[in-house]
Design a protein around this motif. Sequence first.
Motif, PDB file in Angstrom:
ATOM      1  N   ASP A  97       5.215   4.771  14.306  1.00 24.09           N
ATOM      2  CA  ASP A  97       6.208   4.322  15.292  1.00 24.09           C
ATOM      3  C   ASP A  97       7.584   4.931  15.013  1.00 24.09           C
ATOM      4  N   GLY A  98       7.577   6.214  14.625  1.00 21.94           N
ATOM      5  CA  GLY A  98       8.827   6.930  14.410  1.00 21.94           C
ATOM      6  C   GLY A  98       9.518   6.644  13.094  1.00 21.94           C
ATOM      7  N   GLU A  99       8.912   5.825  12.225  1.00 18.21           N
ATOM      8  CA  GLU A  99       9.527   5.458  10.954  1.00 18.21           C
ATOM      9  C   GLU A  99       8.745   6.093   9.805  1.00 18.21           C
ATOM     10  N   LEU A 100       9.459   6.668   8.847  1.00 16.88           N
ATOM     11  CA  LEU A 100       8.823   7.271   7.684  1.00 16.88           C
ATOM     12  C   LEU A 100       8.556   6.201   6.645  1.00 16.88           C
ATOM     13  N   LEU A 101       7.299   6.060   6.261  1.00 18.03           N
ATOM     14  CA  LEU A 101       6.875   5.053   5.292  1.00 18.03           C
ATOM     15  C   LEU A 101       6.288   5.752   4.080  1.00 18.03           C
ATOM     16  N   ARG A 102       6.658   5.279   2.886  1.00 18.25           N
ATOM     17  CA  ARG A 102       6.206   5.951   1.677  1.00 18.25           C
ATOM     18  C   ARG A 102       5.940   4.923   0.582  1.00 18.25           C
ATOM     19  N   ALA A 103       4.841   5.106  -0.139  1.00 18.93           N
ATOM     20  CA  ALA A 103       4.535   4.284  -1.309  1.00 18.93           C
ATOM     21  C   ALA A 103       5.072   4.974  -2.557  1.00 18.93           C
ATOM     22  N   THR A 104       5.517   4.181  -3.522  1.00 17.35           N
ATOM     23  CA  THR A 104       5.974   4.748  -4.787  1.00 17.35           C
ATOM     24  C   THR A 104       4.798   5.310  -5.577  1.00 17.35           C
ATOM     25  N   ALA A 105       3.659   4.606  -5.523  1.00 14.53           N
ATOM     26  CA  ALA A 105       2.457   5.044  -6.227  1.00 14.53           C
ATOM     27  C   ALA A 105       1.237   4.495  -5.504  1.00 14.53           C
ATOM     28  N   ALA A 106       0.113   5.193  -5.632  1.00 14.91           N
ATOM     29  CA  ALA A 106      -1.150   4.735  -5.042  1.00 14.91           C
ATOM     30  C   ALA A 106      -2.292   5.302  -5.880  1.00 14.91           C
ATOM     31  N   ARG A 107      -3.238   4.440  -6.225  1.00 15.22           N
ATOM     32  CA  ARG A 107      -4.387   4.908  -7.005  1.00 15.22           C
ATOM     33  C   ARG A 107      -5.618   4.085  -6.652  1.00 15.22           C
ATOM     34  N   LYS A 108      -6.775   4.668  -6.892  1.00 18.91           N
ATOM     35  CA  LYS A 108      -8.028   3.961  -6.609  1.00 18.91           C
ATOM     36  C   LYS A 108      -8.383   3.051  -7.773  1.00 18.91           C
ATOM     37  N   LEU A 109      -8.771   1.801  -7.448  1.00 18.00           N
ATOM     38  CA  LEU A 109      -9.181   0.852  -8.469  1.00 18.00           C
ATOM     39  C   LEU A 109     -10.698   0.860  -8.665  1.00 18.00           C
ATOM     40  N   ARG A 110     -11.436   0.721  -7.577  1.00 20.57           N
ATOM     41  CA  ARG A 110     -12.903   0.698  -7.645  1.00 20.57           C
ATOM     42  C   ARG A 110     -13.454   0.938  -6.248  1.00 20.57           C
ATOM     43  N   GLU A 111     -14.748   1.230  -6.173  1.00 19.66           N
ATOM     44  CA  GLU A 111     -15.353   1.473  -4.875  1.00 19.66           C
ATOM     45  C   GLU A 111     -16.760   0.903  -4.811  1.00 19.66           C
ATOM     46  N   ASN A 127     -16.772   0.642   1.055  1.00 17.63           N
ATOM     47  CA  ASN A 127     -15.341   0.324   1.001  1.00 17.63           C
ATOM     48  C   ASN A 127     -14.825   0.504  -0.417  1.00 17.63           C
ATOM     49  N   SER A 128     -13.542   0.396  -0.563  1.00 20.17           N
ATOM     50  CA  SER A 128     -12.944   0.550  -1.893  1.00 20.17           C
ATOM     51  C   SER A 128     -11.660  -0.264  -1.982  1.00 20.17           C
ATOM     52  N   TRP A 129     -11.212  -0.448  -3.226  1.00 20.06           N
ATOM     53  CA  TRP A 129      -9.946  -1.128  -3.512  1.00 20.06           C
ATOM     54  C   TRP A 129      -8.966  -0.095  -4.065  1.00 20.06           C
ATOM     55  N   ILE A 130      -7.735  -0.150  -3.563  1.00 22.10           N
ATOM     56  CA  ILE A 130      -6.686   0.716  -4.084  1.00 22.10           C
ATOM     57  C   ILE A 130      -5.514  -0.146  -4.533  1.00 22.10           C
ATOM     58  N   GLU A 131      -4.715   0.381  -5.430  1.00 23.72           N
ATOM     59  CA  GLU A 131      -3.480  -0.279  -5.849  1.00 23.72           C
ATOM     60  C   GLU A 131      -2.310   0.512  -5.290  1.00 23.72           C
ATOM     61  N   VAL A 132      -1.409  -0.191  -4.603  1.00 24.09           N
ATOM     62  CA  VAL A 132      -0.258   0.452  -3.971  1.00 24.09           C
ATOM     63  C   VAL A 132       1.010  -0.193  -4.498  1.00 24.09           C
ATOM     64  N   GLU A 133       1.965   0.638  -4.874  1.00 26.08           N
ATOM     65  CA  GLU A 133       3.266   0.139  -5.345  1.00 26.08           C
ATOM     66  C   GLU A 133       4.348   0.534  -4.351  1.00 26.08           C
ATOM     67  N   LEU A 134       5.191  -0.442  -4.000  1.00 21.60           N
ATOM     68  CA  LEU A 134       6.292  -0.203  -3.065  1.00 21.60           C
ATOM     69  C   LEU A 134       7.617  -0.580  -3.705  1.00 21.60           C
ATOM     70  N   GLN A 135       8.676   0.111  -3.294  1.00 19.44           N
ATOM     71  CA  GLN A 135      10.032  -0.308  -3.638  1.00 19.44           C
ATOM     72  C   GLN A 135      10.822  -0.628  -2.377  1.00 19.44           C
ATOM     73  N   GLU A 136      10.268  -0.275  -1.238  1.00 18.04           N
ATOM     74  CA  GLU A 136      10.892  -0.595   0.044  1.00 18.04           C
ATOM     75  C   GLU A 136      10.396  -1.957   0.516  1.00 18.04           C
ATOM     76  N   GLY A 137      11.046  -2.492   1.519  1.00 18.13           N
ATOM     77  CA  GLY A 137      10.631  -3.780   2.052  1.00 18.13           C
ATOM     78  C   GLY A 137      10.403  -3.718   3.551  1.00 18.13           C
ATOM     79  N   ARG A 138       9.733  -2.673   4.028  1.00 16.18           N
ATOM     80  CA  ARG A 138       9.496  -2.520   5.463  1.00 16.18           C
ATOM     81  C   ARG A 138       8.442  -3.511   5.942  1.00 16.18           C
ATOM     82  N   ASN A 139       8.580  -3.936   7.189  1.00 16.60           N
ATOM     83  CA  ASN A 139       7.638  -4.896   7.768  1.00 16.60           C
ATOM     84  C   ASN A 139       6.229  -4.304   7.844  1.00 16.60           C
ATOM     85  N   ARG A 140       5.234  -5.003   7.300  1.00 16.31           N
ATOM     86  CA  ARG A 140       3.826  -4.618   7.331  1.00 16.31           C
ATOM     87  C   ARG A 140       3.637  -3.169   6.866  1.00 16.31           C
TER      88      ARG A 140
END
Length: 268
Positions: free
Chosen positions: A180-194, A198-211
């Motif tokens: 929706d025209g907004e740049l969104l970025r995660a600080t880190a992302a890695r796979k936990l298990r699969e 399906n699979s589980w990932i770990e995502v780290e954020l420092q921003e507080g954007r909605n959803r």
Amino acid sequence: MKGRRSPQKIREHIRPQAESAGKRVTLPRALSKLGYCSRTQAERLIAEGRVAIGDRIVTDPSTWVDLSAALIKVDGKEIIAEARIYLMLNKPRGLVTTRHDPEGRPTVYDCLTDFDVPHLSPVGRLDKASEGLLLFTNDTEFAQALLDPITHISKSYHVQIDQIADDDMLTAMTSGLRHDGELLRATAARKLREGDRNSWIEVELQEGRNRQIRRMLEALDVTCLRLVRVAIGGLELGDLAKGSVRVLSEDQLKDLRRKIGGSKAIRD
């Protein structure tokens, strides 16, 4: 709910507010420091003519007051400093992060019935479908510092998706995606298990954007099946049971204060 404490135990864990003798601050700051409301809310109350110093109505938000001497009233009632409390909740899925929901849906406050503390508010939000760590406090200065983007407080999430995560997906999340025209970025992302599908990932954020995480996954045409916040600034959800509440320990609170710049960043 599990994890409830008796009212006596709760009172034993509520921390008295730091003394403010001789501290001159603006009137909105004073109401915030007293734990009554945020500075923005205070400015609105002042503009509406609902705030008085002694018996004098004050409508100028730049008015200075001495917290050790001023008698501040809102709607004719004296405002007394509240004991400060800091809580962590393991939010269950399906609860909305609000005190009163116009649609009558269950809210996170249904988990806080043992904590009858005025002006107790969530620090940030988790949407209805999300789960995990949610902080509550009546210390507005602390909450604002924790949410301020300049403090770079990280938040970690465990996310279940409807496909197997690969390096391209994880790299795209950390490089940045437009939604929706907004740049969104995660600080880190890695796979936990699969699993098989399906699979589980770990995502780290420092921003507080909605959803933010859900929107990033949508941009990748990936469906989010579950989203659980597991840590805020190093404070981990740990073994706290679903729907349970715990008072932050002195060490946990000290660590969070250090990461947001120490007590000076909160009080000045």
